[in-house]
Enzyme design. Structure first.
Site, short mmCIF file in Angstrom:
data_model
loop_
_atom_site.label_atom_id
_atom_site.label_comp_id
_atom_site.label_asym_id
_atom_site.label_seq_id
_atom_site.Cartn_x
_atom_site.Cartn_y
_atom_site.Cartn_z
N LYS A 107 95.31 55.75 72.76
CA LYS A 107 95.71 56.87 71.91
C LYS A 107 94.73 57.08 70.75
CE LYS A 107 100.57 56.91 73.07
NZ LYS A 107 101.96 56.77 72.60
N GLU A 127 99.64 60.83 61.75
CA GLU A 127 99.14 60.24 63.00
C GLU A 127 100.23 59.50 63.77
OE1 GLU A 127 96.84 59.50 65.14
OE2 GLU A 127 95.05 60.47 64.37
N ARG A 166 87.67 60.51 75.19
CA ARG A 166 87.79 60.43 76.65
C ARG A 166 86.90 59.32 77.22
NH1 ARG A 166 86.44 66.07 79.09
NH2 ARG A 166 87.78 66.62 77.34
N ALA A 216 91.00 63.98 68.27
CA ALA A 216 89.85 63.52 69.06
C ALA A 216 89.68 64.35 70.32
CB ALA A 216 90.05 62.05 69.42
P1 B16 Z 1 90.35 64.89 75.47
P2 B16 Z 1 94.47 62.92 69.25
C1 B16 Z 1 93.29 62.11 71.50
O1 B16 Z 1 93.92 63.08 70.75
C2 B16 Z 1 94.24 61.40 72.42
O2 B16 Z 1 95.20 60.67 71.67
C3 B16 Z 1 93.47 60.45 73.30
O3 B16 Z 1 94.35 59.80 74.18
C4 B16 Z 1 92.41 61.26 74.07
O4 B16 Z 1 91.60 60.39 74.87
C5 B16 Z 1 91.53 62.02 73.10
O5 B16 Z 1 92.33 62.84 72.28
C6 B16 Z 1 90.49 62.87 73.79
O6 B16 Z 1 91.11 63.91 74.46
O7 B16 Z 1 90.10 64.14 76.73
O8 B16 Z 1 91.35 66.04 75.63
O9 B16 Z 1 89.08 65.34 74.79
O10 B16 Z 1 95.61 61.94 69.33
O11 B16 Z 1 93.31 62.47 68.39
O12 B16 Z 1 94.93 64.34 68.96
MG MG Z 2 97.59 61.10 68.55
#
Ligand code: B16
Ligand code: MG
Length: 221
Positions: free
Chosen positions: A44, A170, A48, A116
């Protein structure tokens, strides 16, 4: 004085965390790796490619894939995740979030997004809440992802305020560390134990507990 609230997306605004889990689980199964929800907590908030790396290390196969293989695996996971995302609708916003966003707007508190996820702008569009956000940090422009403070610091910078004037919200351990190291007040949404360990300044069981008066009171204590 509180001037901005900076949100994480996955697991705070909506339950994309579950979709990430399902898509990674399926991808991992395809290469003979199994993992549970406890391990998934470590994914989390991190990017990616970092998530993929952790899964490969967990399965003991980190050295068996070339960089090109890894990009292919990450693409497969994202394609599956995007397919799951097509079902996302405005009703999938977590309870209390819309009301809280309205409350922030009505009180001239700036709103930022520090996710992220490269898919964040598309998710906000699906939820029809893009207009609330004065800034959405592009994770591509950040040198170090969560738990480093860069993404929250960048959000504050783009909003034109100091970290001390911000609350960050968060659901992940990496995210709370990022907020704290940015010098902001950290609100953790989720299990008390996990959020206590992460060092959250205020812990909420769920998003229905988000209320501006209460947050300001805790922020000023
Ligand atoms: P994406 P956040 C994160 O979002 C997720 O918690 C994490 O599990 C994921 O790998 C990351 O975004 C990247 O996401 O593959 O869609 O670019 O919790 O920071 O909003
Ligand atoms: Mg999150």
């Amino acid at each position: 004085m509180l001037k901005a609230v900076i949100f994480d997306l996955d697991g705070v605004i909506t339950d994309t965390a579950e979709m990430h889990y399902l898509a990674w689980k399926e991808l991992a199964k395809g290469i003979g790796i199994d993992f549970n929800r406890e391990f998934n907590e470590e994914l989390k908030g991190i990017s990616r490619m970092e998530s993929l790396e952790k899964i490969l290390v967990h399965g003991g196969v980190a050295n068996q894939f070339s960089e090109a293989d890894k990009l292919g695996l990450a693409k497969s996971k994202n394609d599956h995740y995007l397919q799951l995302l097509t079902q996302m609708k405005p009703e999938d916003i977590f309870p209390g979030i819309k009301e809280f966003l309205d409350e922030l707007k009505a009180n001239d508190i700036k709103i930022g997004l520090a996710s992220a996820s490269k898919n964040a702008p598309a998710i906000l569009e699906s939820l029809q809440i893009t207009y609330y956000f004065e800034t959405i940090v592009d994770p591509e422009e950040i040198a170090k992802g969560k738990p480093a403070p860069d993404i929250f610091l960048r959000a504050a910078e783009k909003l034109g305020i100091t970290p001390e004037e911000c609350i960050g919200i968060e659901d992940s351990t990496a995210g709370i560390q990022s907020i704290k190291d940015a010098g902001m007040f950290a609100v953790g949404v989720g299990t008390v134990n996990k959020m206590e360990q992460a060092g959250a300044d205020l812990i909420l069981h769920n998003t229905t507990e988000l209320a501006l008066c209460y947050l300001i009171k805790k922020f000023n204590q």
